[in-house]
Design a protein around this motif. Sequence first.
Motif, short mmCIF file in Angstrom:
data_model
loop_
_atom_site.label_atom_id
_atom_site.label_comp_id
_atom_site.label_asym_id
_atom_site.label_seq_id
_atom_site.Cartn_x
_atom_site.Cartn_y
_atom_site.Cartn_z
N TYR A 58 -8.25 -5.72 -6.02
CA TYR A 58 -7.07 -4.95 -5.67
C TYR A 58 -5.78 -5.57 -6.20
CZ TYR A 58 -10.41 -2.71 -2.57
OH TYR A 58 -11.51 -2.05 -2.08
N PHE A 59 -5.87 -6.27 -7.29
CA PHE A 59 -4.66 -6.93 -7.80
C PHE A 59 -3.67 -5.91 -8.36
CE2 PHE A 59 -2.05 -8.67 -11.20
CZ PHE A 59 -1.45 -9.73 -10.55
N ASP A 60 -2.39 -6.18 -8.15
CA ASP A 60 -1.32 -5.42 -8.79
C ASP A 60 -0.09 -6.32 -8.84
OD1 ASP A 60 -0.75 -2.16 -9.30
OD2 ASP A 60 1.04 -3.39 -8.98
N GLY A 61 0.67 -6.20 -9.92
CA GLY A 61 1.88 -7.01 -10.04
C GLY A 61 2.92 -6.67 -9.00
N ASN A 62 2.84 -5.47 -8.44
CA ASN A 62 3.74 -5.05 -7.37
C ASN A 62 3.07 -5.30 -6.03
OD1 ASN A 62 4.71 -2.98 -5.33
ND2 ASN A 62 6.23 -2.67 -6.94
N THR A 63 3.69 -6.11 -5.20
CA THR A 63 3.09 -6.49 -3.92
C THR A 63 2.80 -5.29 -3.04
OG1 THR A 63 4.27 -8.60 -4.02
CG2 THR A 63 3.35 -7.97 -1.89
N LEU A 64 3.73 -4.32 -3.01
CA LEU A 64 3.55 -3.14 -2.17
C LEU A 64 2.37 -2.30 -2.67
CD1 LEU A 64 4.62 -1.55 0.24
CD2 LEU A 64 6.12 -0.30 -1.35
N LYS A 65 2.27 -2.13 -3.99
CA LYS A 65 1.16 -1.37 -4.56
C LYS A 65 -0.17 -2.06 -4.27
CE LYS A 65 3.52 0.93 -8.42
NZ LYS A 65 3.58 1.04 -9.90
N GLN A 66 -0.17 -3.39 -4.37
CA GLN A 66 -1.39 -4.12 -4.09
C GLN A 66 -1.79 -3.94 -2.63
OE1 GLN A 66 -1.48 -8.13 -5.57
NE2 GLN A 66 -3.04 -8.79 -4.11
N TYR A 67 -0.82 -3.93 -1.76
CA TYR A 67 -1.08 -3.74 -0.33
C TYR A 67 -1.75 -2.39 -0.08
CZ TYR A 67 0.04 -2.74 4.56
OH TYR A 67 -0.04 -2.40 5.88
N PHE A 68 -1.22 -1.32 -0.70
CA PHE A 68 -1.78 0.00 -0.48
C PHE A 68 -3.12 0.18 -1.21
CE2 PHE A 68 2.53 1.08 0.93
CZ PHE A 68 2.21 1.77 2.09
N LYS A 69 -3.32 -0.53 -2.29
CA LYS A 69 -4.63 -0.49 -2.94
C LYS A 69 -5.69 -1.02 -1.98
CE LYS A 69 -3.78 -0.84 -7.93
NZ LYS A 69 -4.02 -1.66 -9.15
N ARG A 70 -5.39 -2.11 -1.32
CA ARG A 70 -6.33 -2.67 -0.34
C ARG A 70 -6.49 -1.73 0.85
NH1 ARG A 70 -7.98 -7.76 -0.16
NH2 ARG A 70 -7.88 -7.78 2.12
N LEU A 71 -5.39 -1.14 1.26
CA LEU A 71 -5.41 -0.26 2.42
C LEU A 71 -6.33 0.94 2.20
CD1 LEU A 71 -4.30 0.59 5.20
CD2 LEU A 71 -2.37 1.65 4.00
N PHE A 72 -6.22 1.55 1.03
CA PHE A 72 -6.99 2.76 0.75
C PHE A 72 -8.21 2.50 -0.14
CE2 PHE A 72 -2.64 4.33 1.58
CZ PHE A 72 -2.92 5.14 2.68
N ARG A 73 -8.54 1.21 -0.36
CA ARG A 73 -9.70 0.83 -1.15
C ARG A 73 -9.67 1.49 -2.54
NH1 ARG A 73 -9.45 -2.34 2.46
NH2 ARG A 73 -11.01 -2.73 4.06
N TYR A 74 -8.52 1.43 -3.17
CA TYR A 74 -8.31 2.04 -4.48
C TYR A 74 -8.70 1.04 -5.57
CZ TYR A 74 -5.76 4.30 -8.34
OH TYR A 74 -5.41 4.91 -9.53
N ARG A 75 -9.78 1.35 -6.29
CA ARG A 75 -10.34 0.38 -7.23
C ARG A 75 -10.04 0.69 -8.70
NH1 ARG A 75 -13.48 -3.48 -5.30
NH2 ARG A 75 -14.39 -3.25 -3.23
N LYS A 76 -9.27 1.71 -8.98
CA LYS A 76 -8.96 1.99 -10.38
C LYS A 76 -8.24 0.80 -10.99
CE LYS A 76 -7.02 5.52 -13.41
NZ LYS A 76 -6.26 6.79 -13.49
N ARG A 77 -8.56 0.49 -12.24
CA ARG A 77 -8.03 -0.67 -12.95
C ARG A 77 -8.45 -1.98 -12.27
NH1 ARG A 77 -4.48 -0.21 -16.82
NH2 ARG A 77 -3.40 -2.14 -16.29
N SER A 78 -9.63 -1.98 -11.72
CA SER A 78 -10.21 -3.21 -11.17
C SER A 78 -11.16 -3.77 -12.21
CB SER A 78 -10.96 -2.90 -9.87
OG SER A 78 -11.61 -4.04 -9.38
N PHE A 79 -10.73 -4.81 -12.90
CA PHE A 79 -11.45 -5.28 -14.08
C PHE A 79 -12.31 -6.50 -13.81
CE2 PHE A 79 -7.39 -3.42 -15.78
CZ PHE A 79 -7.96 -2.30 -16.37
N GLU A 80 -13.13 -6.85 -14.80
CA GLU A 80 -13.93 -8.07 -14.74
C GLU A 80 -13.03 -9.28 -14.98
OE1 GLU A 80 -17.33 -10.23 -14.08
OE2 GLU A 80 -17.16 -8.05 -14.00
#
Length: 427
Positions: free
Chosen positions: A82-104
């Motif tokens: 759930y990494f994102d350069g934007n802390t808020l976006k990363q928070y909501f990615k984790r919240l909603f289990r959003y895995r797009k652009r989740s790379f190796e």
Amino acid sequence: MRHDIKITKKWWLAVLLLLLGATTYIIINEQKTDVEGKVVVCIPVYGQSLALGEEAERITDLSSLGSDGRIVTENIDDKFGYFDGNTLKQYFKRLFRYRKRSFELSVYTMAEALSHQLGADTVICTFPGGQGATALAHLSRGTSPYQRFLDDISKACRIANNGGCRRFYVPAVCFMQGESDIADYPDTDYKQLLLQFKHDINSDIKAITHQTEDIRIIVYQANSLTRAEHFQALSHNSRETLVPQTFVDLLLSDTLFWASGPTYPYPVVREVVHIDGKSQQQMGRLEALSALAIMRRQPRITGLLPIGTEHTDSDVVVHFSVPRPPLVFDTIQVNKTSNYGFSVITPANRDIATSATITGNSIRIACSSSPENARVRYAVNGDRMKSGNQHGPRGNLRDSQGDSIISPSPLHNWAYQFDIPVSSWPE
């Protein structure tokens, strides 16, 4: 009309409260890994897009990566990706289990490899930090990416300590950065910046963990020469090779720098910049070798490096530090290139190398004229705008480590790209 506005505001307030409640519930009930009485070893990766695994299609099964509680994120849980350069976006990615652009990421495989070598009382904490397409000056102390990275380490340390871990410490940071400093020509001294980064990251992490051990920097080698606008392989003075040469110099001279390996031996997505998922895994296995040696206080791993040159009137000899002899010219994993990647460039901007042969732990390069005052190079070539093991800057020289370490592919040490004067010992 006013009544409608009030209803709209109330509706948004209700949605906000509902979202806040759901968020609070998830945070409270999110399962943390049990670290009570265990040692938590934190080895994150920091840098630009390769550190973040850009374009590397996911291969690792994230559900199994941390299923036994041995491998965790900065949140001391198993919610990877759930990494994102934007802390808020990363928070909501984790919240909603959003895995797009989740790379190796290389560190996923590194952590898996370490989990097989370390005891059940050890938990490996790993996660990415940094920012894509960013020069080192904008990833150093005082920048947002750097501070976010420290905040993640601090968070992991706090959660682990609150969970009753026996100890939390950072033996090393994996470093994957340099492409922008090659291709974008920032007006900076890359070696000085990297040395300052080493000093700052040691000081700042020790202030968080209170450890006495130094933090080692496990370095790969950026390789984007042909994407630099002014790059000329035959130019005697090459500004573009300063960054990759920095890794060679520091691996030779600074005990806090440890090796993983260069990127040129691997396939690159669309032959642009980013190594693919399987290549990220190979880098992770190399990182694991260094990480394990660091934790076990074993001799420093520096990779396959040139340790000096000498010349006669007709040839140049490059001496190497070879981790696992014998040396090999491999034209299977890496597409064969002229003289296996070696060149000897004169002050007149001519390549006078005619052949390269292996003699023990050295390479003898025959020349068509005297190499005096020339520069000897390796993997300084390639098709314009291409990267990777087929058409990018590359060489065919490796050791034979993969004959005994196969996991699942042979894990050889490939020679780091370099650019040094003839008859010199690198600083």
